[in-house]
Design an enzyme around this catalytic site. Structure first.
Site, PDB file in Angstrom:
ATOM      1  N   ARG A  29     -12.226 -21.088 -83.287  1.00 55.43           N
ATOM      2  CA  ARG A  29     -12.274 -21.627 -81.935  1.00 55.43           C
ATOM      3  C   ARG A  29     -11.232 -22.729 -81.788  1.00 55.43           C
ATOM      4  O   ARG A  29     -10.681 -23.219 -82.789  1.00 55.43           O
ATOM      5  CB  ARG A  29     -13.682 -22.162 -81.630  1.00 55.43           C
ATOM      6  CG  ARG A  29     -14.187 -23.212 -82.610  1.00 55.43           C
ATOM      7  CD  ARG A  29     -15.662 -23.528 -82.381  1.00 55.43           C
ATOM      8  NE  ARG A  29     -16.037 -24.779 -83.059  1.00 55.43           N
ATOM      9  CZ  ARG A  29     -17.189 -25.403 -82.885  1.00 55.43           C
ATOM     10  NH1 ARG A  29     -18.094 -24.903 -82.059  1.00 55.43           N
ATOM     11  NH2 ARG A  29     -17.456 -26.542 -83.527  1.00 55.43           N
ATOM     12  N   ASP A  31     -23.747 -36.089 -79.474  1.00 54.39           N
ATOM     13  CA  ASP A  31     -22.791 -35.403 -80.346  1.00 54.39           C
ATOM     14  C   ASP A  31     -22.391 -34.048 -79.782  1.00 54.39           C
ATOM     15  O   ASP A  31     -21.495 -33.389 -80.330  1.00 54.39           O
ATOM     16  CB  ASP A  31     -23.359 -35.247 -81.759  1.00 54.39           C
ATOM     17  CG  ASP A  31     -24.703 -34.546 -81.785  1.00 54.39           C
ATOM     18  OD1 ASP A  31     -25.671 -35.129 -81.270  1.00 54.39           O
ATOM     19  OD2 ASP A  31     -24.793 -33.419 -82.321  1.00 54.39           O
ATOM     20  N   ASN A  32     -23.030 -33.610 -78.698  1.00 60.30           N
ATOM     21  CA  ASN A  32     -22.653 -32.366 -78.013  1.00 60.30           C
ATOM     22  C   ASN A  32     -22.015 -32.647 -76.660  1.00 60.30           C
ATOM     23  O   ASN A  32     -21.960 -31.762 -75.813  1.00 60.30           O
ATOM     24  CB  ASN A  32     -23.873 -31.465 -77.799  1.00 60.30           C
ATOM     25  CG  ASN A  32     -24.625 -31.157 -79.071  1.00 60.30           C
ATOM     26  OD1 ASN A  32     -25.815 -31.378 -79.151  1.00 60.30           O
ATOM     27  ND2 ASN A  32     -23.930 -30.657 -80.079  1.00 60.30           N
TER      28      ASN A  32
END
Length: 629
Positions: free
Chosen positions: A236, A342-343
């Site tokens: 990715r 953290d996302n």
């Protein structure tokens, strides 16, 4: 208010650059220009300060531990046995400057599976070496300590020569790192298929997102989750993998010097310079897309007590980007499921796909995460939670933007705020965060209204549209359990002449029902309620388009209302067919639909395409899954 074209979602300069990319010579994977700006400008793990130190170390010594005073650790992927390349995204290839043929080479398969480290010379110990990010985070509102890339390893950065966009290439599922904690560094095929498809689907919908280049099966890797599952790797890329949690860990450790260094890196390298950041608005209208920029980094704007230095402008840029992204989530009913700090991307990207889903029936309280018992990350709460996360970022950066004009004084840089100045700094920082909250709300609402108006086929926006059309439609969808995205696509094909009479409106209303009919109300009442909304919508559509423009309006609406989105039930079927039945072609077929979601057909199995785009099986609506991946 006149609305800009829906194509504004993809800036004109980016579209032109992508068109130009197709006229340039296509590169091979090895010919990609590669850099490592992130590792050259930020401090490494002191236990492995150079790539060679890490490369010489036994792979097992690079496992879980605390990493302090660093932004990353040099760590190589664990080489897999006999990896099988399952699928490649042609859209992702094009966006990094490659043609489809590049995905067919042996070298490509080796790099995206972690078998080969591209650009590193083992003999000389020179070149670009892979790394894993260090960060922390608040999970479900509680501090979770050091997290980091526990199974993701960045390979290098590459810049598309046509768009001049720099991306950081990364492998997810490539093995243990110092940030793996108690996990195994692996990713299962199930979750990897989900991330691969949805990353490209969101990009096709013009929702900011990380991208998925390829999906590789690891046939000899067995992963223990709720059951034994095959492993996989997703290659990715993103403009940056930095997130709010990157600042969280530095604040928790009191590393104010590294907070400043990281902030400077983000402004200068991620956002292309201090001058690219938003100026303090003169009119107080925060939502304008063409807000002033170009303020030199050293300039402090605002009057006494409301000074905003360059770090305040950096904070506001991150706030604005996330407001735009969450507005797109709400407009297309995408629910992330795990919006921990953290996302949450500093760049405003949809990131780290776990138990995500698109809404089926419109239910504002829906969460795709079956562990989210308090509905913290439900569809309804997403705008609020993203702001909660942004406040955490503000707390990490408060000393820098709270310092105002003193931010570059040597004494402040070395020692921080002077005794006696704390109250002034705190008051200024609180004011900046409070105004950023107003800006977040204004930008979110402006973008949400623009997207919803486009989805309803409106060319202009009136203040009363929000209540009369948007809110009333959502209330109707919720009460009648109507499918959110199907409604807009089907509305595009409605002819205004069909809505002239009450009888006609009631007949059209039936097109929006599930196959089993309306739920919890008589069919006549349901048809009446939808018919009343259609009457109001017809008036507005006529105001914006006039008579006899149905075909033009339908074309405009179909350009922003997808026929296909990767529903949870569709993804589950794909996973079953790939993992259990050994099918392979289904992945590329569904990917083709995902990257061209507005098509009426895709040239494949027509019956399968219509089934994937049709009414959702009743027992497969509002599915949930776990964070386990």
């Amino acid at each position: 208010m006149v609305l800009q074209s829906p194509l504004r979602q993809r800036p004109v300069h980016a579209r032109l650059a992508q068109m130009a990319a197709h006229t340039l010579p296509r590169l091979s994977f090895n010919d990609l220009p590669r850099t490592h700006v992130f590792t050259s400008k930020l401090p490494p793990d002191p236990s492995f300060p150079t790539p060679l130190d890490s490369h010489k170390a036994p792979r097992e010594s690079l496992g879980p531990r605390l990493v302090k005073g660093a932004m990353y650790t040099y760590v190589r992927p664990e080489p897999p046995r006999e990896p099988e390349l399952l699928a490649v995204s042609p859209a992702a290839l094009a966006d990094i400057g490659l043609g489809e043929e590049a995905g067919n080479t042996a070298e490509f398969r080796e790099v995206v599976s972690g078998t080969k480290i591209l650009g590193w010379c083992e003999k000389t110990g020179e070149g670009i070496y892979p790394w894993a990010h260090c960060y922390g985070g608040y999970q479900f509102g509680s501090w979770a300590g050091q997290l980091g890339d526990g199974r993701a390893i960045s390979l290098f950065e590459t810049t598309n020569p046509a768009t001049h966009t720099r991306y950081e290439m990364q492998l997810k599922g490539a093995g243990k790192t110092p940030f793996s904690r108690f996990a195994d560094g692996k990713a299962v095929l199930r979750s990897s298929i989900r991330e691969f498809i949805v990353s490209e689907a969101l990009h096709a919908l013009s929702i900011p997102t990380t991208r998925a280049l390829s999906l590789t099966l690891l046939p000899h890797s067995t992963v223990q989750r709720e059951r034994l599952e095959p492993g996989a790797i997703v290659c990715r890329f993103a403009q940056t993998w930095l997130r709010i949690g990157t600042f969280d860990i530095l604040r928790a450790r009191g590393d104010r010097g590294l907070i400043r260094k990281l902030s400077t890196y983000v402004a200068e390298e991620v956002f292309c310079g201090w001058e690219s950041l938003p100026a303090k608005p003169l009119s107080g209208r925060y939502e304008t897309a063409d807000i002033r920029r170009g303020i030199p980094g050293k300039v402090v704007e605002g009057g006494l007590g409301e000074e905003e230095n360059r770090f305040a402008r950096l904070y506001r840029e991150i706030v604005r980007r996330n407001a735009m992204t969450v507005a797109a989530w709400q407009a297309y009913a995408f629910t992330n499921g795990v919006l921990n700090t953290d996302n949450t991307s500093l760049y405003g990207l949809s990131i780290d796909y776990g138990p995500f889903a698109f809404l089926d029936n419109f239910d504002p309280n829906y969460t795709p995460n079956h562990d989210d018992h308090m509905l913290r990350y439900s569809y309804r709460n997403q705008p609020t939670i993203i702001w909660w996360n942004l406040v955490k970022l503000g707390e990490s950066s408060a000393e820098l933007f709270g310092a105002g004009t003193r931010v570059d004084e040597e004494d402040f840089i070395e020692n921080g705020v002077r005794e006696g100045d704390e109250d002034e700094l705190i008051k200024r920082a609180e004011g900046i965060i409070e105004r950023a909250g107003d800006e977040y709300k204004a930008v979110f609402l402006a973008e949400y209204k623009r997207l919803m108006a486009a989805r309803l086929g409106l060319r202009t926006h009136k203040d009363e549209d929000f209540q009369n059309l948007f809110s009333e439609l959502l209330d109707t969808m919720s009460s009648l359990e109507l499918d959110f995205n199907h409604f807009f696509r089907r509305l595009a094909s409605v002819r205004l002449a069909e809505l002239e009479s009450e009888k006609g409106r009631k007949e059209v209303a039936g097109r929006f029902f599930h196959e089993e009919g309306p739920t919890g109300i008589t069919e006549e009442s349901a048809r009446t309620r939808i018919g009343n909304w259609l009457a109001a919508w017809r008036i507005r559509a006529l105001e914006d388009w006039g008579e006899g423009k149905d075909e033009e309006r339908e074309t405009a609406m179909k350009a922003v209302n997808p026929k296909f989105i990767p529903r949870s039930w569709v993804l589950d079927e794909i996973i079953e067919r790939v993992e259990r039945k050994g099918e392979r072609e289904i992945l590329q077929r569904v990917l083709h639909m995902a990257i061209q979601p507005f098509n009426d057909e895709w040239g494949g199995d027509r019956a399968e395409e219509e089934r994937f785009c049709g009414d959702i099986p009743k027992m497969q609506r509002a599915m949930q899954c776990s964070c386990s991946s």
